[in-house]
Structures are given as structure tokens and as C-alpha cells.
Design a protein around this motif. Structure first.
Motif, mmCIF file in Angstrom:
data_model
loop_
_atom_site.group_PDB
_atom_site.id
_atom_site.type_symbol
_atom_site.label_atom_id
_atom_site.label_comp_id
_atom_site.label_asym_id
_atom_site.label_seq_id
_atom_site.Cartn_x
_atom_site.Cartn_y
_atom_site.Cartn_z
ATOM 1 N N ASN A 65 19.191 97.548 63.557
ATOM 2 C CA ASN A 65 17.694 97.603 63.675
ATOM 3 C C ASN A 65 17.169 98.520 62.322
ATOM 4 O O ASN A 65 16.315 99.376 62.701
ATOM 5 N N ASN A 66 17.941 98.853 61.234
ATOM 6 C CA ASN A 66 17.697 99.557 60.182
ATOM 7 C C ASN A 66 17.545 101.410 60.701
ATOM 8 O O ASN A 66 16.791 101.883 60.285
ATOM 9 N N HIS A 67 18.411 101.579 61.586
ATOM 10 C CA HIS A 67 18.469 102.939 62.250
ATOM 11 C C HIS A 67 19.156 103.896 60.988
ATOM 12 O O HIS A 67 19.821 103.355 60.161
ATOM 13 N N GLN A 68 18.399 105.102 60.738
ATOM 14 C CA GLN A 68 18.783 105.849 59.765
ATOM 15 C C GLN A 68 20.090 106.350 59.924
ATOM 16 O O GLN A 68 20.641 106.582 61.126
ATOM 17 N N CYS A 69 20.926 106.562 58.642
ATOM 18 C CA CYS A 69 22.273 107.106 58.895
ATOM 19 C C CYS A 69 22.426 107.894 57.377
ATOM 20 O O CYS A 69 21.648 107.767 56.569
ATOM 21 N N VAL A 70 23.668 108.557 57.340
ATOM 22 C CA VAL A 70 24.100 109.158 55.960
ATOM 23 C C VAL A 70 25.131 108.257 55.488
ATOM 24 O O VAL A 70 26.240 108.162 56.208
ATOM 25 N N ILE A 71 25.400 108.148 54.383
ATOM 26 C CA ILE A 71 26.196 107.654 53.661
ATOM 27 C C ILE A 71 26.869 108.695 52.821
ATOM 28 O O ILE A 71 26.387 109.239 52.059
ATOM 29 N N LYS A 72 28.307 108.763 52.992
ATOM 30 C CA LYS A 72 29.128 109.695 52.213
ATOM 31 C C LYS A 72 29.808 108.962 51.083
ATOM 32 O O LYS A 72 30.520 107.855 51.386
ATOM 33 N N GLN A 73 29.796 109.419 49.823
ATOM 34 C CA GLN A 73 30.354 108.930 48.749
ATOM 35 C C GLN A 73 31.243 109.890 48.028
ATOM 36 O O GLN A 73 30.804 111.140 47.458
ATOM 37 N N LEU A 74 32.519 109.447 48.117
ATOM 38 C CA LEU A 74 33.701 110.438 47.516
ATOM 39 C C LEU A 74 33.797 109.868 46.221
ATOM 40 O O LEU A 74 34.100 108.707 45.773
ATOM 41 N N GLN A 75 34.030 110.822 45.009
ATOM 42 C CA GLN A 75 34.154 110.485 43.534
ATOM 43 C C GLN A 75 35.382 111.507 43.117
ATOM 44 O O GLN A 75 35.001 112.919 43.613
ATOM 45 N N PHE A 76 36.201 110.953 42.533
ATOM 46 C CA PHE A 76 37.200 111.907 41.904
ATOM 47 C C PHE A 76 37.167 112.210 40.447
ATOM 48 O O PHE A 76 36.925 111.366 39.894
ATOM 49 N N ASP A 77 37.700 113.334 40.195
ATOM 50 C CA ASP A 77 38.015 113.814 38.724
ATOM 51 C C ASP A 77 39.126 112.707 38.489
ATOM 52 O O ASP A 77 39.934 112.772 39.146
ATOM 53 N N PRO A 78 39.066 112.014 37.325
ATOM 54 C CA PRO A 78 40.078 111.204 36.944
ATOM 55 C C PRO A 78 41.435 111.843 36.607
ATOM 56 O O PRO A 78 42.410 111.204 36.629
ATOM 57 N N GLN A 79 41.227 113.159 36.352
ATOM 58 C CA GLN A 79 42.542 113.711 36.007
ATOM 59 C C GLN A 79 43.381 114.323 37.456
ATOM 60 O O GLN A 79 44.339 115.180 37.098
ATOM 61 N N LEU A 80 42.784 114.128 38.204
ATOM 62 C CA LEU A 80 43.510 114.615 39.688
ATOM 63 C C LEU A 80 44.910 113.916 39.997
ATOM 64 O O LEU A 80 44.713 112.715 39.625
ATOM 65 N N SER A 81 45.956 114.667 40.349
ATOM 66 C CA SER A 81 46.982 113.675 40.843
ATOM 67 C C SER A 81 46.601 113.141 42.090
ATOM 68 O O SER A 81 45.768 113.217 42.893
ATOM 69 N N ASP A 82 47.622 112.178 42.391
ATOM 70 C CA ASP A 82 47.418 111.279 43.560
ATOM 71 C C ASP A 82 47.524 112.401 44.809
ATOM 72 O O ASP A 82 46.929 112.047 45.954
ATOM 73 N N TYR A 83 48.496 113.372 44.795
ATOM 74 C CA TYR A 83 48.468 114.303 45.743
ATOM 75 C C TYR A 83 47.096 114.980 46.174
ATOM 76 O O TYR A 83 46.673 115.147 47.247
ATOM 77 N N GLU A 84 46.431 115.402 45.045
ATOM 78 C CA GLU A 84 45.225 115.921 45.063
ATOM 79 C C GLU A 84 44.041 115.324 45.661
ATOM 80 O O GLU A 84 43.397 115.304 46.397
ATOM 81 N N LYS A 85 44.265 113.892 45.168
ATOM 82 C CA LYS A 85 43.208 112.980 45.734
ATOM 83 C C LYS A 85 43.226 112.645 47.231
ATOM 84 O O LYS A 85 42.410 112.578 48.065
ATOM 85 N N GLU A 86 44.782 112.510 47.812
ATOM 86 C CA GLU A 86 44.893 112.444 49.109
ATOM 87 C C GLU A 86 44.373 113.487 50.095
ATOM 88 O O GLU A 86 43.893 113.513 51.070
ATOM 89 N N LYS A 87 44.568 114.790 49.495
ATOM 90 C CA LYS A 87 44.105 116.036 50.156
ATOM 91 C C LYS A 87 42.739 116.318 50.032
ATOM 92 O O LYS A 87 42.102 116.488 51.420
ATOM 93 N N ILE A 88 41.877 115.799 49.157
ATOM 94 C CA ILE A 88 40.628 115.895 49.097
ATOM 95 C C ILE A 88 39.853 114.784 50.144
ATOM 96 O O ILE A 88 39.200 115.009 51.007
ATOM 97 N N LYS A 89 40.559 113.472 50.317
ATOM 98 C CA LYS A 89 40.116 112.459 51.363
ATOM 99 C C LYS A 89 40.236 113.016 52.480
ATOM 100 O O LYS A 89 39.607 112.764 53.469
ATOM 101 N N GLU A 90 41.403 113.986 52.788
ATOM 102 C CA GLU A 90 41.704 114.514 54.275
ATOM 103 C C GLU A 90 40.457 115.419 54.415
ATOM 104 O O GLU A 90 39.941 115.399 55.498
ATOM 105 N N LEU A 91 40.195 116.204 53.648
ATOM 106 C CA LEU A 91 39.132 117.295 53.907
ATOM 107 C C LEU A 91 37.666 116.810 53.784
ATOM 108 O O LEU A 91 36.710 117.422 54.195
ATOM 109 N N PHE A 92 37.389 115.623 53.311
ATOM 110 C CA PHE A 92 36.103 114.987 53.125
ATOM 111 C C PHE A 92 35.638 114.382 54.348
ATOM 112 O O PHE A 92 34.789 114.430 54.842
#
Length: 92
Positions: A65-92
Motif C-alpha cells: 500500500n505504498n508504505h514508506q521504506c528505505v532503499i540501500k544502494q551499494l556502490q563499489f570502487d571498480p579498483q577494489l579486489s573481489d575479496y574487498e567487495k565481499e567484505k564490504i557486502k558483509e558489512l553493508f
């Protein structure tokens, strides 16, 4: 009048809202073509905050019913390693 934001980071319209006169927003961004209804459910209506890892949008949940919410958008620096991206996802 309703505001709708495109959530594609590279979109020229991602920092400004589209002014919608009807209660039925368009399905796609007029600048980049991205679907504006995320997951067939959420619509970003305002930018609440942004930082080094992404943005927070105020949104509405069209399945609740158009209930208000918060949308989180994660953006990565393209120079990050796959490990760093996975760690950020865990902390996000």
C-alpha cells in the motif's frame, strides 16, 4: 506531484528527481532506460544520504500500500579486489 529517482549510479538523472504528475510513475528512466520500479516493488522517492559505499533512498513499497521504506544502494570502487567487495557486502 510525485518525485522518482533513478538508482543507476552512471545515469545522468541519478542526482535529480523526475517530477511525475500522476500516481502511476513511468516504469523506465527517460535518460538511461533503467527500470524505476526495483524488484517489481520499490520506488525511490528521495535521496536521504550518500557516502563512500553507496546511497540511501527514501522509497515506497508498492506491494504494501505504498508504505514508506528505505532503499540501500551499494556502490563499489571498480579498483577494489573481489575479496574487498565481499567484505564490504558483509558489512553493508
Amino acid at each position: 506531484m510525485m518525485q522518482v529517482y533513478c538508482t543507476r549510479p552512471s545515469c545522468p538523472n541519478s542526482e535529480k528527481s523526475l517530477q511525475i504528475s500522476s500516481q502511476q510513475p513511468p516504469k523506465f528512466c527517460i535518460d538511461c532506460g533503467m527500470n524505476l520500479i526495483l524488484n517489481n516493488r520499490f520506488i525511490a522517492t528521495d535521496i536521504l544520504a550518500q557516502g563512500g559505499f553507496g546511497k540511501l533512498f527514501k522509497g515506497i513499497d508498492t506491494n504494501r500500500n505504498n508504505h514508506q521504506c528505505v532503499i540501500k544502494q551499494l556502490q563499489f570502487d571498480p579498483q577494489l579486489s573481489d575479496y574487498e567487495k565481499e567484505k564490504i557486502k558483509e558489512l553493508f
